[in-house]
Motif scaffolding. Structure first.
Motif, PDB file in Angstrom:
ATOM      1  N   GLY A 199     -27.569  15.458   7.632  1.00  0.00           N
ATOM      2  CA  GLY A 199     -28.242  14.485   6.778  1.00  0.00           C
ATOM      3  C   GLY A 199     -29.385  14.623   6.039  1.00  0.00           C
ATOM      4  N   SER A 211     -21.557  15.512   4.411  1.00  0.00           N
ATOM      5  CA  SER A 211     -22.182  14.508   5.171  1.00  0.00           C
ATOM      6  C   SER A 211     -21.607  13.278   5.170  1.00  0.00           C
ATOM      7  CB  SER A 211     -23.795  14.431   5.160  1.00  0.00           C
ATOM      8  OG  SER A 211     -23.908  13.890   3.923  1.00  0.00           O
ATOM      9  N   TRP A 212     -20.978  12.976   3.988  1.00  0.00           N
ATOM     10  CA  TRP A 212     -20.522  11.704   3.659  1.00  0.00           C
ATOM     11  C   TRP A 212     -19.145  11.622   4.149  1.00  0.00           C
ATOM     12  CZ3 TRP A 212     -17.015  10.073  -0.831  1.00  0.00           C
ATOM     13  CH2 TRP A 212     -16.712   8.995  -0.732  1.00  0.00           C
ATOM     14  N   ALA A 246     -24.528   6.966   2.912  1.00  0.00           N
ATOM     15  CA  ALA A 246     -24.262   8.279   2.564  1.00  0.00           C
ATOM     16  C   ALA A 246     -23.617   8.610   1.328  1.00  0.00           C
ATOM     17  CB  ALA A 246     -23.015   8.881   3.513  1.00  0.00           C
ATOM     18  N   ASP A 248     -29.769  14.774  13.104  1.00  0.00           N
ATOM     19  CA  ASP A 248     -28.874  14.816  12.263  1.00  0.00           C
ATOM     20  C   ASP A 248     -29.171  15.928  10.956  1.00  0.00           C
ATOM     21  OD1 ASP A 248     -26.442  14.909  11.188  1.00  0.00           O
ATOM     22  OD2 ASP A 248     -26.876  12.891   9.879  1.00  0.00           O
ATOM     23  N   GLU A 258     -19.386  11.425   8.200  1.00  0.00           N
ATOM     24  CA  GLU A 258     -20.179  10.289   8.886  1.00  0.00           C
ATOM     25  C   GLU A 258     -19.172   9.367   9.944  1.00  0.00           C
ATOM     26  OE1 GLU A 258     -23.030   7.066   6.728  1.00  0.00           O
ATOM     27  OE2 GLU A 258     -20.931   7.294   5.869  1.00  0.00           O
ATOM     28  N   GLN A 318     -23.005   6.316  13.101  1.00  0.00           N
ATOM     29  CA  GLN A 318     -23.961   6.682  11.868  1.00  0.00           C
ATOM     30  C   GLN A 318     -24.265   5.872  10.963  1.00  0.00           C
ATOM     31  OE1 GLN A 318     -22.629  10.628  10.931  1.00  0.00           O
ATOM     32  NE2 GLN A 318     -24.190  11.532  12.452  1.00  0.00           N
ATOM     33  N   ARG A 319     -22.875   4.925  10.407  1.00  0.00           N
ATOM     34  CA  ARG A 319     -23.218   4.019   9.250  1.00  0.00           C
ATOM     35  C   ARG A 319     -23.779   3.096   9.796  1.00  0.00           C
ATOM     36  NH1 ARG A 319     -16.842   4.674   8.621  1.00  0.00           N
ATOM     37  NH2 ARG A 319     -16.620   6.440   7.353  1.00  0.00           N
TER      38      ARG A 319
END
Length: 114
Positions: free
Chosen positions: A30, A59-60, A75, A27, A63, A67-68
Motif C-alpha cells: 500500500g 494492492s486493490w 485503494a 502494509d 485488499e 483494510q477497507r
C-alpha cells in the motif's frame, strides 16, 4: 540396542500455535502504490509509472475487508493516481514543451560584428 530406543515422551510435547497477527504491521504494498505515482510524476519516468500502476492494481485486488474499514483512502484512489502519473509522463509526447526562446533568439539575433 537400548540406545536406539525412542527417548521422546509424548506427555512433554507442546503443540505449535500461530502467533496472533498484529494490526500494526505495515502494509508495504500500500505504501509503494501510493508513493510510486508521485515519484513517476516528479521524475517523469515512464517505467516507474507503469510499475506504480501494477502495484496499485495488486494492492486493490489483495485488499481485505479489514483494510477497507481502516484505510484512510480507498485503494481505487491509488489506481487513479497511477493513471494520472502515466498521463503526466506521456504528456510531452502529445504536447511537446515550447522551445527555449532565449537561447534560439540570442544566437540568431546578434548583429554581426564589423
Amino acid at each position: 540396542m537400548a540406545s536406539k530406543k525412542d527417548m521422546r515422551r509424548a506427555d512433554l510435547v507442546i503443540p505449535y500455535v500461530d502467533p496472533p497477527k498484529q494490526n500494526s504491521d505495515a502494509d508495504m504494498s500500500g505504501a509503494m502504490s501510493s508513493t510510486m505515482p508521485m515519484a513517476a510524476m516528479f521524475t517523469r519516468n515512464r517505467m516507474i509509472g507503469w510499475v506504480s500502476l501494477v502495484f496499485s492494481l495488486q494492492s486493490w485486488l489483495a485488499e481485505t475487508p479489514e483494510q477497507r474499514k481502516t484505510a484512510n483512502t480507498p485503494a481505487y484512489m491509488s489506481i487513479f493516481m497511477s493513471l494520472m502519473a502515466l498521463i503526466v509522463t506521456y504528456l510531452p509526447l502529445f504536447l511537446p514543451p515550447p522551445a527555449a526562446r532565449s537561447s534560439a533568439t540570442a544566437a540568431g539575433s546578434q548583429a554581426p560584428s564589423q
